[in-house]
Design a protein around this motif. Structure first.
Motif, PDB file in Angstrom:
ATOM      1  N   UNK C 433      57.949   5.422  29.630  1.00 26.96           N
ATOM      2  CA  UNK C 433      57.687   5.278  28.191  1.00 26.96           C
ATOM      3  C   UNK C 433      56.971   3.960  27.942  1.00 26.96           C
ATOM      4  N   UNK C 495      61.939   9.723  39.285  1.00 28.27           N
ATOM      5  CA  UNK C 495      60.994  10.178  38.259  1.00 28.27           C
ATOM      6  C   UNK C 495      61.731  10.429  36.950  1.00 28.27           C
ATOM      7  N   UNK C 496      62.872  11.119  37.056  1.00 30.58           N
ATOM      8  CA  UNK C 496      63.667  11.357  35.846  1.00 30.58           C
ATOM      9  C   UNK C 496      63.946  10.037  35.153  1.00 30.58           C
ATOM     10  N   UNK C 499      60.826   8.630  33.446  1.00 31.43           N
ATOM     11  CA  UNK C 499      60.179   9.351  32.347  1.00 31.43           C
ATOM     12  C   UNK C 499      61.145   9.882  31.305  1.00 31.43           C
ATOM     13  N   UNK C 500      62.336  10.305  31.741  1.00 32.81           N
ATOM     14  CA  UNK C 500      63.165  11.056  30.806  1.00 32.81           C
ATOM     15  C   UNK C 500      64.336  10.270  30.268  1.00 32.81           C
ATOM     16  N   UNK C 502      66.010   6.809  28.310  1.00 32.05           N
ATOM     17  CA  UNK C 502      65.612   5.833  27.297  1.00 32.05           C
ATOM     18  C   UNK C 502      65.409   4.457  27.938  1.00 32.05           C
TER      19      UNK C 502
END
Lengths: 523, 99, 550, 633
Positions: C433, C495-496, C499-500, C502
């Motif tokens: 993010x 990766x999680x 990217x996923x 907060x």
């Protein structure tokens, strides 16, 4: 060499993906239109393919063949048969609707601008998936197919995990946790399937020495390549496992409800209606063609699993509280039908299965997208949160009902044709199987009508009383789908004539003849 | 005398050295044990050289010594800097990184 | 120059008049790559001695880059001159082999070294302190951590420019290692590239205690391992009466007997051979970080300065596997039926062990360390194939892997917080993010590690598994597939995380690097994708380079 | 012009209406109902044209055939969209479009105040289209389309007042129960496909001779299952009662006159199959007989006027099924009763609707009473319908039902006696409950009082648009029977399809008629004794066990609820659990165990250089030993 039409069809969305991703962050709307444009252009190319394809011509047409990785015996070989053409058309057709339906799904939320959900990425990923799906429908080289069969997981993974459904129970953290769980589950299931397939792919190379579908199939046919029974069976299992995860077949199905539940409705459609079709398609094209004997050997077990999927999926659909999960389980049931049709090894069954792939794509798209519109209005996926919508938003309710009726394959709508063919096909060879599978149509009616009754009928819930009816954009998405559902239900002839020759080929691959009717046999 | 005995002796020395590495804590001592192992090798080389009647073994022994010396240079440097920053040369104290 | 050569000199000198000494014959042209690098290293030392401190950095960087580039050019010249294939030969009086694998690996090492040097030279990541740009290396290695001396050195803007010659020496050794054609050269090369690495590990600017600890562990264990190697060499020498590969191979085949049978009988001749071979192989397995000789890897990878880690992880593996291949294929092919099963076992536990333990890691550098262990296992699967395809597949895999690794570690250097690099995984949450580009690049590397199609990782894995399957090691392929599945899990986890999840409020910042690191990362990405999409050319290279000279 | 091209128009007209009305949107609200009625009338007119044309032809070339297009062409599987119009279909076409048109007309008044009237007419048209498709199809698969189509229409119409949960539930129930029947139909079709390689009427029915009785029995039973679903026969009858939730015109058209008789059509149409399968026939007769009594008994107990009529419908269809089960003896009478029943039952329902219309949609007959003064037209038409259904001499029911009873006896053997007496008994009960309805509604003194809101109903006669259809239907119910029976017109008309054969009845026609009259009188007088002489309590007395059971449809619903609904819920809930814990658990379990293993192995990496050295040393030892062992073995 003539214009590489198939390559173009697959490459165009890829280019579109890059272009869309390159659009500057501020120009969000531009990105959307660009993506839409590319998807429509792809649709045009797909139509060209459809027109250029001659059902009664060679088995594989519009073929292309270039050297690629000679060390691995891999060539860049493309070619389509009727089934491939149909599915390419379906894909190219659905993507614009998916994009339109997801028009606002990736808009950054003002409240938390730090959230990483760039619109560009969303649409670029969708186009990337389209490109990979299309090329895997075209690939006639096992390795080439495998590459994209695997690679398409990555964009799908980001679509599921990165752009979740905004309508969720509980806090954002909880939601994003569930979302990434769903994404990881999706990826790992399919990755494991893919890796097991990788072992089989390598094994195939060791046995066959190259990856060309046609060469291997010919070699199998004329006996110049004979696999040891066990080798063939192991390889078959390796391939089938991957496809069964993707399809998905019970008991490898549990990733689907999570994925479809957490993803946005359009992405959910992308999963079931488009990506999963690659699995069933590959069963027809690779399993049956490369390993006919093993396929026949495995048929009993697979049929049982398919039956379980049909009944089990339907029953679980009845038990769901979440609209999208319900649709997911319904899809599992339908994939059971498709696989049943494929492995019934009758012309009717396989034609039915192929039509089913297309029709299921359309019906799920219709139902799921409308469900998505519904959910986006109320901000909840729970069936219990709805009621009486029919009164405030009759058009929405009507389209939802049509989608539902398609899902329960009402005669006159497209899915009926394919479902009945599958049932007849299965019944012709295995009456018991056919009869049990028929139970599925009752259950289908049950979960669909229960869903409709609970959400649309009854007294109007206060939360939904202000719900607006379908907007123009949404109508543009749904109307054509419904039109197609009816059209293909009343006049499926063009489609079935498109796939029939391909099915004939497959039947001859597995050296199966349709059982003769009793009376004729008597004569 | 049977040249094999030299080999046995070498093996013994090597084993002693190795054991030392395993049981002693002080880095310097551990390092000396390693030197001992190298010298065991030297003994073996020389013995074999004699056995085969060519000089390769003896020459290798010289090389080994040079290498050993080089190791001392590098090793002492590292160990000393470790000692200065920790005030202890115990190899077990140096266990920040684990798991 | 080899011991036999010296021996001949010696005896002849004894026999003949003094004026009859004939100088050993050295093919300088064919040894050019090594000589250039070593020479440059020596120059580097001189620079440290004579060039004023301010300009050392630039001088060193210049010399190293030029040297490595020149050496690589030399390798290319040799390869195109046919030395890799038709004119493959043994140079330097039997000490060094100049053949396909040697040249291919030397080329790989040189390129890897070059991009690694760029990360060595990076000095934009940390904020300017006291008006001096600073890099990832300690200001003054001698100064006690946190002491006044260290602060003074920092104030004075000292930098440890010695890292460049050290790296060059290491590279020099690595160039010889896979080309060594007798055991003595092998041993010397081993030491020549190990010792500088021990030092480099100790030179981190931040977290110096860990850095020193890493150095000590690496040094002690490395020396321990090399002692085993040396003893193994001694035993082989005792068995064959020579350390030259060719001779040993002959003796193993039985075409040549050196010891009189009686003696052989008394000392269990083959025992010498087998034990010796096992010990040498063990030394090499230590360097490639195969289970159970892997335990130094995580600690050292974590403690060493990240640029050094990247360099080690890539180049050391390449060199060590090169040597291992040559040893097993040139010296011990006669023993295939003895070592293959053993290597099977090692490969299996390495693949599974690396993958499984990695799952629960919380530090990105340790994670990559364990992944490198798992990869060593995959490569071993190719080694076991004992076919020409096996060799070339391993070569290809090494080439592909090394660039991914260097690239990945280069990215690690970018993610920083107050305490330097933020290597704890929790810090990486939501990186995608914050700075999508960096996260995306790292994701590409991770996917390559995981072996997702269209990345070099997949091509390499496929090549290796294919070779193994053809070599009759189908079971290994299955194990490999399973462990890749396990491994996939933790790559995905990262990766999680990026990217996923907060972003943390106190999350790390991503430093904007100088063109140096950018080049490194760029090259990494480029190679990863090119080898993933269109690997044919490089597969051909590796394929041509698949034959060892004997 | 050759008339068979008109056949498609029969279906097309209402279909067009449905499409226009449903997609047309609000702008059609004002004209929608007229449009719908018009299109229904159109197809009735076309029907008449075809009828006259057919009469003009000789018996042989009366059967028309129209092939539209090949529907599903697949290797070895050929489904066409093609129509067949023979005397049987013709009869239905006229009945459906005729009664249908009347009921459209009626609905204009009845649904006046409903703002969704346009959609209602859309659904009605959809129903007409589907029903006509059903009776015109020339193959079973196309028939199946119509079959499910009428199911859909009935679903939509029962649930038309969707804001009422009861309506929505009833609709769902109807569809589901019908689906069970549809299962039978589709299995039957599959069986035909595997047996004959086709499922078009002509080839199948001609090939019956060449195949085994077993196969035919199987097919027959499956068809019977289908018929049970659609025609609300035991055991699939439970939906019909609830279906009364729909607007009354719907009950009249779909759940009395036409759709529910589709089962009879199916059986008669498949006569050749049943003729070849006596066991299947027996099953049919049994189902018919049982339902006949079941419906009648339920009809006696219901206080809801529509439910009472629903029960009667069940029972009357039971008669038809019974007749159809008798084979060639009965087919004609089945159809004849079907037609007459279409008239008088539709009439009765419309009458009931008109009563409710005047009584603020009150359905409880105990709240009626003495209405004959207030709504004379309704009273007369309803009364004529009543006389017809109980089989008052000279009216329709008299002829049709009488014949069925005769035929039942004519079946011969003990079963003939049993069936015959059941039919007689049924006639008695019919007389009883219909008289009850009549008395409760129109005679006695008024029993209605203000409802909760305090506005008392003030009964009034319905508007013309409603009364005219009632009158027309009444006319039909008076004369149709006689018209058909004079000179066995109807029999000869249907001869080519049903191949009638007069069985040899043990009793003469006169005896049977006499018997019928006797039971009729008994039934009526019983009812009179109970509801005519003394005043009726406006709250139902507790009643005997049988009565209470009958009120609850003889507990059949409770059975369904307990066994199917509850059981199903438990099943699904447990499956959801299984899916989560077992199927998912296995996978997560393996993942977790790998993680645990990882955690344990991790401990080995304890940070102490010496322990690393130990592992190296051990490893080396193992390596050496292993190598030596390899040589040893």
């Amino acid at each position: 060499m003539s214009f590489p039409l198939l390559t173009a069809t697959a490459a165009l969305p890829a280019v579109g993906a890059i272009a869309t991703a390159a659009v500057p962050a501020a120009r969000r709307t531009a990105a959307k239109w660009l993506a839409l444009f590319f998807s429509l252009a792809t649709l045009v190319l797909a139509v060209v393919v459809l027109v250029r394809f001659d059902p009664d011509g060679d088995r594989y047409q519009l073929t292309e063949s270039r050297a690629w990785i000679s060390d691995f015996g891999v060539r860049y070989e493309l070619g389509v048969d009727g089934i491939g053409v149909a599915l390419i058309a379906l894909t190219a057709l659905l993507i614009p609707f998916i994009i339109l339906a997801g028009w606002h799904d990736a808009d950054p939320l003002e409240t938390k601008s730090s959230r990483w959900r760039p619109t560009q990425g969303f649409f670029a990923l969708i186009l990337a998936v389209e490109a990979m799906v299309i090329i895997s429908f075209e690939a006639t080289d096992v390795f080439l197919f495998y590459i994209f069969f695997e690679a398409m997981l990555i964009p799908m993974y980001f679509l599921i995990g990165g752009f979740g459904d905004r309508a969720h129970a509980g806090s954002d953290e909880k939601a994003s946790a569930q979302r990434s769980y769903a994404a990881v589950k999706f990826l790992l299931y399919n990755l494991v399937g893919g890796l097991i397939m990788l072992a089989a792919v390598i094994g195939l190379y060791v046995v066959a020495g190259n990856f060309s579908l046609q060469e291997i199939a010919e070699a199998r046919a004329n006996g110049s390549l004979d696999m040891a029974t066990n080798t063939e069976r192991l390889l078959f299992l390796g391939f089938f496992f991957a496809f069964a995860v993707k399809a998905p077949l019970w008991p490898l199905h549990t990733w689907l409800p999570n994925a479809m539940g957490e993803a946005t409705a359009p992405v959910a459609v992308l999963i079931t209606a488009v990506v999963d079709k690659v699995g069933t398609f590959a069963m027809l094209r690779f399993c049956l063609q490369l390993f006919p004997e093993a396929s026949k050997w495995a048929t009993p077990v697979i049929l049982v699993l398919a039956l379980i999927s049909i009944i089990y999926g339907a029953l679980l659909a009845v038990g769901q509280r979440d609209i999208k999960r319900l649709v997911a389980y319904a899809s599992i049931s339908h994939f059971g039908f498709i696989i049943l049709g494929i492995f019934a090894m009758t012309s009717q069954g396989q034609s039915g299965a192929t039509l089913y792939m297309v029709n299921h794509g359309l019906s799920t798209a219709a139902l799921m997208l409308v469900a998505g519109f519904l959910i986006s209005r109320r901000g909840s996926r729970l069936i219990a949160d709805y009621g009486g919508v029919q009164k405030v938003a009759p058009v929405l309710a009507g389209t939802f009902l049509v989608g539902g009726l398609a899902t329960l394959s009402l005669p006159g709508l497209a899915p009926f044709v394919s479902e009945f063919l599958v049932l007849v096909g299965a019944f012709a060879r295995y009456p018991a199987v056919g009869i049990i599978a028929t139970l599925g149509i009752v259950l289908a009616a049950l979960y669909t009508l229960v869903l409709y009754q609970r959400t649309m009928t009854g007294p109007v819930k206060p939360e939904v009383s202000a719900m607006p009816d379908l907007r123009v954009r949404e109508l543009v998405v749904v109307a054509p789908l419904i039109a197609l559902l009816i059209g293909l239900g009343v006049y499926p002839k063009p489609l079935s004539e498109l796939v029939n020759p391909a099915v004939k080929h497959t039947m001859s691959d597995v050296q199966k003849k349709d059982p003769k009717p009793e009376v004729e046999a008597a004569k | 005398m049977n040249p094999v005995n030299y080999l046995y002796l070498a093996a013994l020395l090597f084993a002693i050295g190795a054991t030392g590495v395993l049981i002693r804590r002080n880095a310097i001592v551990v390092f000396m044990c390693i030197e001992l192992m190298l010298n065991a090798c030297n003994l073996a080389f020389v013995a074999f050289s004699r056995l085969h009647g060519n000089l390769d073994g003896q020459i290798i022994a010289f090389f080994t010594m040079v290498v050993a010396a080089a190791e001392v240079v590098v090793g002492l440097a590292i160990i000393v800097s470790l000692f200065r920053s920790r005030h202890s040369a115990s190899v077990d104290d140096a266990s920040l990184m684990k798991l | 120059m080899s011991a036999t050569a010296v021996h001949n000199l010696w005896t002849m000198a004894a026999a003949d008049p003094i004026d009859k000494i004939d100088a050993p014959k050295i093919e300088y042209g064919q040894l050019a790559p090594t000589l250039i690098v070593i020479g440059a290293a020596v120059i580097g030392v001189l620079i440290e001695a004579f060039v004023p401190r301010k300009s050392r950095y630039y001088a060193q960087l210049f010399v190293s880059v030029v040297a490595l580039a020149a050496a690589f050019a030399a390798v290319v010249a040799l390869a195109s001159g046919g030395y890799g294939t038709t004119k493959a030969r043994i140079a330097a009086m039997g000490a060094i082999a100049v053949d396909g694998p040697a040249l291919f690996l030397q080329g790989t090492i040189l390129l890897a070294g070059l991009v690694a040097i760029f990360t060595f030279a990076e000095r934009r990541l940390d904020p300017v302190t006291h008006g001096n740009r600073i890099d990832s290396f300690v200001a003054q290695a001698g100064a006690v951590p946190g002491s006044a001396g260290e602060q003074a050195a920092t104030k004075a803007g000292f930098t440890t420019t010695e890292v460049f010659p050290l790296a060059l020496f290491a590279i020099g050794g690595m160039l010889v290692f896979p080309a060594a054609n007798d055991l003595l050269t092998l041993f010397i090369a081993l030491e020549v590239f190990s010792l500088p690495l021990y030092l480099l590990c100790a030179l981190a600017r931040r977290k110096r205690l860990m850095s020193q600890e890493a150095a000590v562990k690496y040094f002690l264990l490395g020396a321990f391992a090399s002692a085993f190697t040396l003893f193994g060499i001694a035993l082989i020498y005792g068995y064959a009466g020579s350390v030259s590969y060719g001779t040993i191979a002959k003796v193993v085949d039985g075409t040549l007997t050196t010891v009189d049978p009686a003696l052989a009988g008394t000392m269990g001749n083959d025992a010498l051979l087998l034990i010796g071979a096992a010990m040498i192989v063990m030394g090499l397995l230590f360097k490639v970080g195969a289970v159970p000789f892997h335990m130094w890897t995580p600690d050292v990878y974590q403690g060493a300065p990240t640029p050094v880690t990247g360099f080690m992880a890539a180049a050391t593996k390449v060199a060590a596997f090169g040597a291992l291949l040559r040893l097993l294929y040139v010296v011990l092919p006669g023993l295939r039926w003895d070592w293959r099963p053993v290597m099977w076992g090692v490969a299996v536990i390495t693949m599974l062990g690396g993958a499984i333990v990695a799952i629960t890691q919380t530090d990105i550098k340790r994670l990559l360390a364990y992944s490198s262990i798992a990869h060593a296992g995959f490569i071993l699967a190719g080694v076991i194939a004992t076919t020409e395809e096996g060799v070339s597949s391993v070569l290809f895999y090494l080439g592909a892997y090394s660039f991914v690794t260097i690239g990945a570690f280069a990215v690690v250097t970018l993610v920083r917080d107050a305490g330097g690099e933020a290597t704890h995984l929790s810090k990486w949450a939501g990186l995608g993010r914050r700075s999508p580009l960096v996260a995306a690049v790292f994701a590409v590397f991770l996917l390559a590690f995981a072996g997702i199609p269209l990345t070099s990782g997949f091509s390499g894995k496929f090549a290796v598994f294919k070779a193994a399957a053809e070599g009759g090691a189908g079971a290994l392929v299955v194990v490999g597939v399973i462990s890749s599945a396990i491994a996939a899990f933790f790559y995905i986890r990262v990766i999680v995380l990026m990217f996923f999840s907060e972003p943390k409020a106190d999350g790390p910042t991503v430093a904007v690097p100088s063109p140096l690191t950018m080049t490194t990362i760029g090259v990494g990405v480029a190679v990863t994708l090119v080898l993933g999409v269109a690997p044919q050319y490089f597969l051909d290279l590796a394929g041509q380079a698949g034959v060892f000279v004997r | 012009m050759n008339t068979e091209n008109l056949i498609a128009l029969l279906v097309a007209a209402p279909l067009l209406g449905a499409a226009v009305l449903l997609c047309g949107g609000r702008r059609l609200d004002r004209v929608g109902h007229w449009l719908g009625t018009l299109l229904a009338a159109v197809s009735f007119v076309i029907g008449l044209v075809l009828f006259t044309d057919m009469l003009g032809k000789g018996t042989e070339e009366r059967s028309l055939h129209q092939h539209l297009f090949s529907w599903i062409p697949v290797e070895g599987f050929q489904a066409d969209v093609a129509f067949q119009l023979d005397q049987l279909s013709m009869t239905f076409v006229l009945l459906i479009s005729g009664v249908g048109t009347l009921i459209h007309l009626y609905s204009i008044g009845y649904m006046e105040h409903d703002e969704r009237r346009r959609r209602f007419f859309g659904y009605l048209n959809l129903f007409l289209a589907a029903m006509l498709l059903l009776v015109l199809a020339d193959n079973y698969l196309l028939l199946y389309v119509g079959w499910e189509g009428v199911g859909l229409a009935s679903y939509l119409l029962i649930g038309f007042w969707q804001h009422k949960p009861s309506a929505a539930t009833a609709a769902k129930k109807a569809f589901l129960v019908n689906r069970v029947g549809d299962m039978g139909l589709s299995i039957a079709i599959m069986l035909m496909f595997t047996t004959f390689g086709t499922f078009a009427f002509k080839p199948v029915l001609e090939a019956t001779a060449e195949t085994s009785e077993g196969k035919l029995t199987a097919i027959g039973l499956m068809l019977l299952l289908a018929a049970c679903g659609k025609s609300a026969q035991v055991p699939l009858q439970s939906w019909l009662g609830d279906a009364m939730e729909g607007p009354t015109p719907v009950s009249a058209l779909i759940h009395a006159a036409t759709m529910v008789t589709a089962g009879v059509y199916l059986i008669v149409r498949s006569g050749a199959i049943f003729n070849g399968a006596p066991d299947a026939q027996l099953a049919v007769t049994v189902v018919g007989a049982v339902t006949l009594l079941f419906g009648a008994i339920v009809g006696c107990a219901k206080d809801d006027i529509k439910k009472a009529l629903a029960g009667s419908t069940m029972s009357q269809i039971g008669y038809m099924i019974l007749a159809a089960g008798l084979g060639p003896i009965g087919y004609v009478f089945a159809i004849m009763h079907l037609v007459t029943h279409g008239f008088f039952k539709a009439g009765l329902f419309l009458g009931a609707g008109s009563v409710m219309h005047g009584m603020n949609d009150e359905v409880d007959m105990r709240k009626y009473g003495g209405l004959r003064k207030y709504m004379p037209v309704t009273f007369v038409t309803f009364g004529l319908g009543y006389l017809a259904i109980i089989g008052f001499p000279g009216l329709s029911g008299f002829f049709s039902k009488d014949k069925i009873i005769e035929a039942a006896f004519a079946k011969g053997g003990t079963e003939g006696w049993i069936l015959g007496s059941v039919a007689l008994l049924g006639a008695a009960i019919t007389a009883y409950y219909m008289t009850r309805v009549m008395l409760l509604t129109f005679f006695g003194e008024k029993r209605w009082e203000p409802d909760a809101q305090g506005n008392a109903p003030h009964p009034h006669e319905s508007p013309k648009s409603m009364t005219i259809p009632m009158i027309l239907l009444a006319v039909g119910s008076v004369f149709a029977g006689g018209f058909f029976s004079i000179g066995d017109r109807f029999m000869h008309w249907l001869e080519p399809v049903t191949h009638h054969d007069h069985g040899d009845s043990p009793l003469s026609a006169a005896t049977v008629t006499g018997a019928t009259m006797v039971v009729l009188v008994i039934g009526v007088s019983l009812a009179w004794a109970q509801y005519g002489r003394r005043p009726v309590p406006s709250v139902a007395p507790r009643g005997s066990l049988v009565t209470r059971a009958a009120r609850r449809d003889l507990l059949q619903d409770d059975f369904n609820h307990v066994v199917l609904v509850r059981g199903g819920e438990h099943l699904t809930r447990s499956l959801v659990y299984v899916d989560h814990t077992l199927v998912d658990g296995v996978v997560n379990g393996t993942a977790a165990s790998v993680g645990g293993l990882s955690g344990r192995l991790r401990k080995l990496q304890n940070g102490y250089a010496r322990s690393y050295a130990v592992s190296m040393f051990g490893g080396a030892a193992v390596l050496i030993v292993a190598t030596l062992l390899m040589r040893a073995v």
